[in-house]
Design an enzyme around this catalytic site. Structure first.
Site, short mmCIF file in Angstrom:
data_model
loop_
_atom_site.label_atom_id
_atom_site.label_comp_id
_atom_site.label_asym_id
_atom_site.label_seq_id
_atom_site.Cartn_x
_atom_site.Cartn_y
_atom_site.Cartn_z
N ARG A 1 -7.27 -7.61 -9.46
CA ARG A 1 -7.96 -9.10 -9.83
C ARG A 1 -9.36 -8.88 -10.10
NH1 ARG A 1 -10.70 -9.01 -4.88
NH2 ARG A 1 -9.16 -8.20 -3.06
N HIS B 1 -14.04 -3.73 8.54
CA HIS B 1 -13.27 -3.25 7.47
C HIS B 1 -13.74 -4.10 6.29
CE1 HIS B 1 -11.66 -0.04 9.89
NE2 HIS B 1 -10.99 -0.96 10.46
N GLU C 1 -2.22 6.95 8.25
CA GLU C 1 -2.85 8.04 7.38
C GLU C 1 -4.05 8.69 8.17
OE1 GLU C 1 -3.60 5.55 3.97
OE2 GLU C 1 -5.63 5.37 4.62
N LYS D 1 0.80 -1.33 -0.13
CA LYS D 1 0.01 -0.12 -0.02
C LYS D 1 0.90 1.34 -0.25
CE LYS D 1 -3.65 -2.10 2.62
NZ LYS D 1 -4.51 -2.41 1.75
#
Ligand code: ADP
Ligand code: ADP
Ligand code: MG
Length: 659
Positions: free
Chosen positions: A299, A237, A202, A118
């Site tokens: 994907r 999540h 973040e 990420k």
């Protein structure tokens, strides 16, 4: 089809079935690979050819690159479709295919790599001008430094594993004081799950909406987007309900997001189907200047059917065509949105008990066949939901001219879906479809957690009506008034339809002990007007009177499931010689809630524990479950070692008896 004539599917379950369906339609020969546990699975039956590649555990079968490549060679498969999960985002798998001269139905290994972490992915797309969530995604990992960064970013922040996926290794931190503990646990989880403890920090976006864009690229330099999907209904999540298009989307925002997604794909030389995930700050509705790149999934995505519904395209067909070297058969300008589509992920889990995954035989599994409803499943009635793989039973996908119609159809379809055996989230999904705030488009990723109670995700106990119906049915069966049932017999009838002159006269009343959902209970029998009636709590079910309610049953040798409103109630005769259920519930021991791996034990014999204290963690079906102490007391014994496999119901921790 131009050049692919056979494809091996390196996956299982619903996605393997879904890929096989399209391949068959295109006249492509299909090859399945499967574990020992999946020998009798639907996808194995559907494929033209199947190869067993190892034991149940994914690392011994579905993650074995060598065995899959070998099966592909043996079967002469020209291409391999990786599905989602498993090896789908492993660059070395794409490389192994290339080395073996097999077409990998997916992007180039270099694109998988570029988007795999990420932090690197954020840096890369930021360079291409795509907005990213503000934060620190550099290499430094010292707690002091990261805490300073968190302070500069401003709380709340989100700590994320750079190698993360499936919502793991992620912690929201609201205060400086909590930062270090959260960092430590995120790193620990990341190291365990991905073998890589590194994290990024973040800004936690407020009123977050998860909106992702489906992209498609061919090997001739064409890149388009197939509009967005809103996946904001999440738990831990993880997505629960997904829809397309996103409610409240404006043409400007769609244009900006589509462009950003296409740029992100271009920046890594993407080919095939991919999804660019964004988080939108929806405090003031959706605004083109308030969305940020989170990650790219290289994907096919679980939720791709909603995009298929609104575009009329078959994404697996497109994947196969693009993999064969064909150009995309359309340009961006050719694409239009047709109506609205919503998907619900039907899981074998128990929303009334912390969403614990639930395994076992599916005594009944029935879906309605209705216009505007698509069911993608990998199991059928009589199959087993095993503890080895994720607990998805099916995806129920609705399409309609507008959002309300799609949600109405989805809700109705869920209401007519029958699952007996493993617990399911059917009723919970239906409640979500009908939740007023969700309907009105006022929701964000915290919606589910804020509304668990109103959505019925709390312990509710069996309904009196279901108990009465089940007991009546059971009595009829035991008294020989129905033919003896067979395994998996499944029927749809009202108990009142049976009328064969059964008469017992008198004003007697009798108490009948029963076991309902594993707990001992009682119903009262009476014979008003000479007909048997069963009373549970405030509800009486009568035999011989006119049908006033529908009962749907699934019968098993051990008892009867009463199904309705997305829930199931299991009614069994009480056997005084069977295991003493009361005793098992006495609170002296903590048992494994399911088959799985005992990943950690936090206490030792002799230790004092509080009620609700975390004693151990069992991991199963991609989820971790904390085992809590049922009461305060002293640990007497630990019966399993961390790292070992445990069977459902196994006693793990024993508390000393209460004085
Ligand atoms: P998505 O955003 O598309 O839901 P995830 O990365 O969370 O993607 O997972 C995709 C799917 O891959 C899961 O829902 C699951 O079906 C499958 N999957 C991934 N890893 C495993 C695994 N180790 N065992 C079984 N299934 C897996
Ligand atoms: P994964 O690889 O596990 O899918 P993601 O980065 O896609 O990880 O994040 C998973 C989910 O966490 C998102 O769908 C979203 O709900 C939430 N999330 C991620 N980043 C943020 C953020 N910066 N602010 C708020 N929520 C976030
Ligand atoms: Mg994600």
């Amino acid at each position: 089809m131009a050049s692919i004539s056979s494809v091996l599917i390196a996956n299982r379950g619903e996605i393997a079935c879904r890929i096989i369906r399209t391949a068959k339609r295109l006249g492509i020969r299909t090859v399945a690979v499967h574990s020992e546990a999946d020998r009798n699975a639907l996808f194995v039956e559907m494929a033209d050819e199947a190869h067993e590649i190892g034991p149940a555990a994914p690392r011994d079968s579905y993650l074995r690159i060598d065995r899959i490549i070998e099966a592909a060679k043996r079967s002469g498969a020209e291409a391999i479709h990786p599905g989602y999960g498993f090896l789908s985002e492993r660059a070395e798998f794409a490389e192994a295919c290339a080395e073996a001269g097999i077409i990998f139905v997916g992007p180039p290994a270099s694109a998988i790599k570029a988007m795999g972490l990420k932090d690197a992915a954020k840096a890369l797309v930021a360079q291409a001008g795509v907005p990213v969530v503000p934060g620190y995604h550099g290499a430094r990992q010292e707690p002091e430094f990261l805490r300073q960064k968190a302070y500069e970013i401003g709380y709340p922040v989100l700590i994320k594993a750079v190698a993360g996926g499936g919502g793991k290794g992620m912690r929201r931190v609201d205060k400086q004081l909590e930062f270090e503990a959260a960092l430590e646990s995120a790193q620990r989880e990341a190291a365990g799950a991905f073998g890589d403890p590194r994290v990024l920090v973040e800004k936690y976006v407020l009123s977050p909406r998860h909106i992702e864009v489906q992209v498609f690229a061919d090997s001739h330099g064409n890149v388009v987007h197939l509009f967005e999907r809103d996946c904001s209904l999440q738990r831990r999540h993880q997505k629960v309900i997904e829809e397309a298009p996103a409610p409240g989307m404006t043409p400007e925002m769609r244009e900006a997001m589509g462009k950003a997604a296409v740029e992100a794909a271009r920046s890594v030389g993407y080919v095939g189907a991919g999804t660019v995930e964004f988080i939108a700050d929806a405090r003031q509705g959706l605004r083109p200047d308030r969305f940020f790149f989170m990650e790219m999934n290289t994907r096919l995505q679980v939720e791709h059917p909603v995009t298929e519904a609104i575009t009329g395209l078959d994404l697996v067909e497109l994947q196969l065509r693009v993999a064969a070297g064909e150009p995309l058969p359309f340009t961006q300008e050719d694409l239009r949105i047709d109506g609205h589509s919503v998907e619900a992920r039907l899981y074998a889990e128990d929303p009334e008990h912390g969403f614990l995954p639930s395994t076992g035989k599916l005594w009944a599994l029935r879906f309605p066949e209705e216009p505007g409803i698509r069911i993608d499943t990998g199991v059928r009635s009589g199959d087993e939901v095993t503890p080895f793989y994720d607990p998805m039973i099916a995806k129920v996908i609705a399409h309609g001219p507008d959002r309300d119609t799609a949600l109405d159809r989805l809700s109705a379809a869920l209401g007519r879906t029958l699952v007996a055996g493993p617990k399911s989230n059917t009723a919970f999904l239906q409640a979500l479809c009908n939740a007023a705030e969700f309907r009105s488009g006022r929701f964000d990723t915290g919606f589910i957690d804020r509304n668990l109670e109103t959505l019925g995700a709390v312990e509710r106990g069996p309904e009196d009506g279901a108990v009465a119906l089940g007991a009546l049915r059971m009595l009829e069966r035991e008294l020989g008034l129905l033919e003896k049932s067979h395994e998996s017999r499944f029927e749809h009838l009202s108990p009142w339809d049976v009328n064969d002159g059964f008469q017992l006269v008198g004003e007697r009343r009798q108490v009948l002990p029963l076991v309902v959902d594993g707990a001992r209970t009682e119903v009262a029998l009476s014979w008003p007007d000479g007909e048997l009636a069963v009373t549970a709590g405030s509800v009486t079910a009568r035999r011989g009177s006119l049908a006033s309610a529908e009962g749907t049953y699934a019968e098993t040798p051990d008892g009867i499931y009463v199904l309705g409103a997305g829930r199931q109630t299991f009614v069994q005769p009480y056997d005084p010689f069977a295991v003493d259920l009361e005793h098992l519930d006495s609170g002296d021991s903590v048992n494994a809630p399911m088959h799985g791996k005992l990943v950690a034990v936090f206490v030792a014999p002799g230790e004092q524990v509080e009620k609700g204290q975390r004693l151990a963690i069992v991991e199963a079906m991609k989820m971790e479950h904390a085992l809590l102490s049922p009461r305060a007391g002293t640990v007497a014994e630990i019966l399993a070692e961390a790292g070992s496999q445990v069977a459902q119901g196994a006693r793990l921790v024993v508390l000393a008896p209460e004085a």
